[in-house]
Write a protein that holds these residues in place. Sequence first.
Motif, PDB file in Angstrom:
ATOM      1  N   SER A  73     -10.600  11.726  -9.850  1.00  0.00           N
ATOM      2  CA  SER A  73     -12.048  11.795  -9.598  1.00  0.00           C
ATOM      3  C   SER A  73     -12.523  10.700  -8.645  1.00  0.00           C
ATOM      4  CB  SER A  73     -12.826  11.718 -10.918  1.00  0.00           C
ATOM      5  OG  SER A  73     -12.492  12.791 -11.762  1.00  0.00           O
ATOM      6  N   THR A  93     -15.878  15.157 -17.917  1.00  0.00           N
ATOM      7  CA  THR A  93     -16.394  14.159 -16.984  1.00  0.00           C
ATOM      8  C   THR A  93     -17.225  14.776 -15.867  1.00  0.00           C
ATOM      9  OG1 THR A  93     -14.381  14.234 -15.639  1.00  0.00           O
ATOM     10  CG2 THR A  93     -14.449  12.618 -17.417  1.00  0.00           C
ATOM     11  N   SER A  94     -17.465  16.070 -15.904  1.00  0.00           N
ATOM     12  CA  SER A  94     -18.277  16.723 -14.878  1.00  0.00           C
ATOM     13  C   SER A  94     -19.743  16.655 -15.254  1.00  0.00           C
ATOM     14  CB  SER A  94     -17.841  18.183 -14.703  1.00  0.00           C
ATOM     15  OG  SER A  94     -18.191  18.940 -15.850  1.00  0.00           O
ATOM     16  N   SER A 128     -16.815  24.510 -21.634  1.00  0.00           N
ATOM     17  CA  SER A 128     -16.038  23.854 -20.580  1.00  0.00           C
ATOM     18  C   SER A 128     -14.683  24.524 -20.394  1.00  0.00           C
ATOM     19  CB  SER A 128     -15.855  22.373 -20.893  1.00  0.00           C
ATOM     20  OG  SER A 128     -15.137  22.205 -22.086  1.00  0.00           O
ATOM     21  N   SER A 164     -19.199  24.420 -17.688  1.00  0.00           N
ATOM     22  CA  SER A 164     -18.758  23.099 -17.228  1.00  0.00           C
ATOM     23  C   SER A 164     -17.278  23.139 -16.888  1.00  0.00           C
ATOM     24  CB  SER A 164     -19.018  22.055 -18.315  1.00  0.00           C
ATOM     25  OG  SER A 164     -18.420  20.815 -17.982  1.00  0.00           O
ATOM     26  N   ILE A 165     -16.879  22.277 -15.954  1.00  0.00           N
ATOM     27  CA  ILE A 165     -15.461  22.157 -15.604  1.00  0.00           C
ATOM     28  C   ILE A 165     -14.723  21.372 -16.673  1.00  0.00           C
ATOM     29  CG2 ILE A 165     -13.837  21.213 -13.915  1.00  0.00           C
ATOM     30  CD1 ILE A 165     -16.034  21.695 -11.786  1.00  0.00           C
ATOM     31  N   LYS A 204     -25.429  21.508 -10.967  1.00  0.00           N
ATOM     32  CA  LYS A 204     -24.764  21.557  -9.670  1.00  0.00           C
ATOM     33  C   LYS A 204     -25.598  20.782  -8.654  1.00  0.00           C
ATOM     34  CE  LYS A 204     -22.826  25.034  -6.483  1.00  0.00           C
ATOM     35  NZ  LYS A 204     -22.475  26.456  -6.353  1.00  0.00           N
TER      36      LYS A 204
END
Length: 335
Positions: free
Chosen positions: A73, A157-158, A179, A153-154, A201
């Motif tokens: 990340s 931590t997204s 997620s 969600s991905i 987003k």
Amino acid sequence: MRHLLAALLTLSPVVAHAQPAVESFYKDRPIDLYVPTTPGGTFDIYGRLIGRFLGRYVPGNPTFVIRNMPGASGMQMLNFLYTTAPRDGSAIGLPPPQSAVNQIFEMPGVRYDARRFNWLFRIAPVVEVTFTWHTSPTRKIADGFERETLIGSIGPTSGGSIYMNQLNRLLGARFRIVSGYPGMTEIGLAIERGEVEGTTKPWAGLKSENPGWIAEKKVQLLLTYGRERFHEIPDVPVLGELAKTDLDRRVFQFLSSSPAIGRGFITTPGVPAERVAALRAGFMAMSKDAEFLREAEHLSVDLGPLDGAALQGLVEEAFSHGPDAVQRAKDASGL
């Protein structure tokens, strides 16, 4: 104003003396511009846009070479710039906005001090927006406190997870995180199929990747996460407006550090001051270039330039919040 002019006049002989040395250093020398993602996507678009234009405004007119360095990340790129990259102004990076907050949260793998980077320029703040599909009964943020709303969600931590955790744990909202999606494209398809009701987003990504959703009013904008309402969507509230206590106001002020830092460019610690000054001045001059502005509009990317000194101040300010606010923010984010 008189003090500013006096300061500029005082500095002008130094700048004049430094200019030939800076030009000599950058002439015929490529600058490596590191991007923390694979090609494509917002980071890469911004990096390549800057790489095309900045050389016009740096003494010596250096060329820019885009180096994609994905991993952890963005932490891999940051650690490289801090520990390994040349400390001479020939390496620039576009770090994730949460770089300072990740350090403050003592996230595993951080081997840098965000305060010691030379922050050069912010091309735009990060305006992230939580939205739902037009068929969802959650039409405004208040509805998210009344009914369970499925948010795609991905991963943990997204933004799709972190922001929803903050709303749920700090304010008692009822967003349920779904997620595990590989990316935003897959989340978009899940929204259209009715598997989830919405997601979080970047506004720039929503505009460029899903323009039809906005034009056809297929999305309902609930909340953004910056320091103030975004001028393009002024009716959408920001997270800080929901705070009910002084502690939560301080928590939200701290959490808004990342969106405010936004898409900022850095160079390594230890770069000579005259090169830092030349790079900062080059970025600001580039931000007024008519061709640059037209290209940014063509790419549908947000702009909100901020000079390097002010950006450095935002980074320093992120470290100024008390441990109670930081710990509450970390606990609420689920990190």
